[in-house]
Design an enzyme around this catalytic site. Structure first.
Site, short mmCIF file in Angstrom:
data_model
loop_
_atom_site.label_atom_id
_atom_site.label_comp_id
_atom_site.label_asym_id
_atom_site.label_seq_id
_atom_site.Cartn_x
_atom_site.Cartn_y
_atom_site.Cartn_z
CG HIS A 308 -2.07 0.96 1.12
ND1 HIS A 308 -1.94 2.29 1.43
CD2 HIS A 308 -3.35 0.77 0.73
CE1 HIS A 308 -3.11 2.89 1.23
NE2 HIS A 308 -3.99 2.00 0.82
CG ASP A 365 -8.04 -3.17 -2.84
OD1 ASP A 365 -9.22 -2.79 -2.82
OD2 ASP A 365 -7.07 -2.40 -2.85
#
Length: 431
Positions: A308, A365
């Site tokens: 991320h 996700d």
């Protein structure tokens, strides 16, 4: 809260004032507003890796510690105890609502959940196989045309737009799903309905409006919307603020945010994650073999759902959504080869030095697409569902931006590296 620093910038003998901007939590800031004026130089920061575009009181992230808070409340507590509309109230108005305030918001949203017939005609004008994010962006922008009394910047106009966006975006996304499935659009119930339950009914009900909804599915949908409700100054939220800084309407601003979210490096990441697992299955590889391909960068193997831009630790949303995936699959009596593969890939990554050194941990996700798929959503609908959850955050940031007296129209500088001045050459003389 950091400690004030003594900072000075001197360029060729010219001292540029550097002011200190103190944060309540996280990184303090340094402001050099007169850099260009005093030196003729600009700061170069591709991707805004070190540039704060604003001050905000909405969301705090500590990527090193894996912390995410909405208005000071840890995401873990909100995920366990709050509903989506309660969280929306918190983000937009700054505080958790009383029972009366929450009832008021729920009732206002329920009253406006039907969409104008013109919006239905707009949706039906698109091919059924059009990507829903393209249609959603247009539909959100069109809302301003159908409800012109809500496009201004007066308090009553902003309040109406806030409710309309929360209500009608849900119906639009449900209708996008129904069209993709070849189903007729059904009318929302009038008043007194649970927001998430009504969204799922509008999405999956038969032509008579009946839908057998498993409580675990409704709970997981609510949870995912809460987890996606805001995430500080990400690409789409920054886009909303940038567009809004020109005094564009909230609809135009959020439509632009939908466009930013559609990219595979942003909201489209959960689609890419599921395609990754499908590709592994099609290739006949084991997870172990796939990991080796990723590490050796062979056969074009790409790891999706890990890492991320902000988190350098475990994404705090991932632990919550992983548990929800287990619960939904169990409740629906489903076994998932992909879910088993995901758990194995996570287990390897958390103990492999290659991933540890690069701080590649699963993000939200990684599992969210598995839940959506188990619920019956096709892969192209994953990003619109992300957008539905993010609507409160976009609204909150737009409202904060327009209410901030320091807001200026966004206009980044550049360092020009093109050709120097040239004279026009007639086309007959060009070589």
């Amino acid at each position: 809260m950091g400690k004030a620093v003594d900072a000075r910038l001197i360029v060729d003998g010219t001292e540029v004032p550097v002011s200190f901007v103190e944060a309540r939590l996280g990184n303090d800031g340094l402001s050099m507003e007169t850099l260009l004026k005093k030196t003729g130089l600009v700061n170069v920061d591709p991707g805004f890796m070190n540039t704060a575009s604003c001050t905000s009181a909405i969301t705090f992230i500590d990527g090193d510690e894996g912390i995410l808070m909405y208005r000071g409340y840890p995401i873990e507590e909100l995920a366990a105890r709050s509903t989506f509309l309660e969280t929306a109230h918190l983000l937009i108005y700054g505080e958790l609502p009383t029972r009366d305030l929450l009832n008021s918001l729920e009732n206002r949203v329920a009253r406006h959940i039907q969409v104008h017939d013109g919006i239905k005609a707009f949706l039906n004008a698109f091919p059924r196989d059009a990507h829903p994010m393209s249609v959603l962006s247009g539909a959100v922008s069109a809302l301003g045309a159908f409800y012109p009394e809500s496009i201004g910047h007066e308090e009553n106009e902003i309040e109406l737009a806030t409710v309309l966006l929360l209500a009608k975006t849900a119906t639009v996304i449900a209708y996008l799903q129904r069209r993709a499935m070849g189903l007729d659009l059904i009318e929302p119930k009038k008043g007194g309905t649970d927001y998430v339950e009504e969204f799922l009914r509008l999405t999956f009900a038969d032509s008579d409006g009946h839908c057998d909804l498993d409580p675990a599915v409704r709970q997981a949908m609510d949870l995912l919307l809460v987890l996606h409700a805001d995430h500080e100054q990400n690409c789409s939220t920054s886009t909303v603020r940038m567009v809004g800084s020109s005094q564009a309407s909230i609809y135009a601003s959020i439509a632009a945010g939908v466009g930013a979210l559609s990219g595979p490096l942003h909201g489209g990441a959960n689609e890419a994650t599921l395609r990754m697992f499908d590709d592994i299955i099609a290739s006949g590889d084991t997870i172990e073999r796939f990991v080796e391909k990723v590490k050796s960068k062979s056969d074009g193997a790409r790891l999706m759902g890990f890492g991320h831009r902000v988190y350098k630790n475990f994404d705090p949303r991932c632990t919550v959504v992983k548990q929800a995936t287990d619960q939904v699959l169990t409740a629906l009596g489903l076994s998932s080869e992909v879910f088993d593969m995901a758990k194995r890939l996570e287990e390897i990554a958390l103990h492999d030095e290659y991933f540890i050194e690069r701080k590649l941990y699963p993000n939200v996700d990684f599992y969210s697409g598995l839940i959506y798929k188990a619920m019956g959503f096709p892969t192209p609908m994953f990003t619109p569902l992300f957008a539905l959850g993010r609507i409160p955050g976009w609204i909150a940031h737009w409202r904060e931006m327009v209410g901030d007296p320091t807001t200026k129209i966004g206009r980044p500088r550049q360092v020009y590296i093109g050709e120097a001045e040239r004279s026009y050459v007639p086309i007959e003389e060009r070589r």
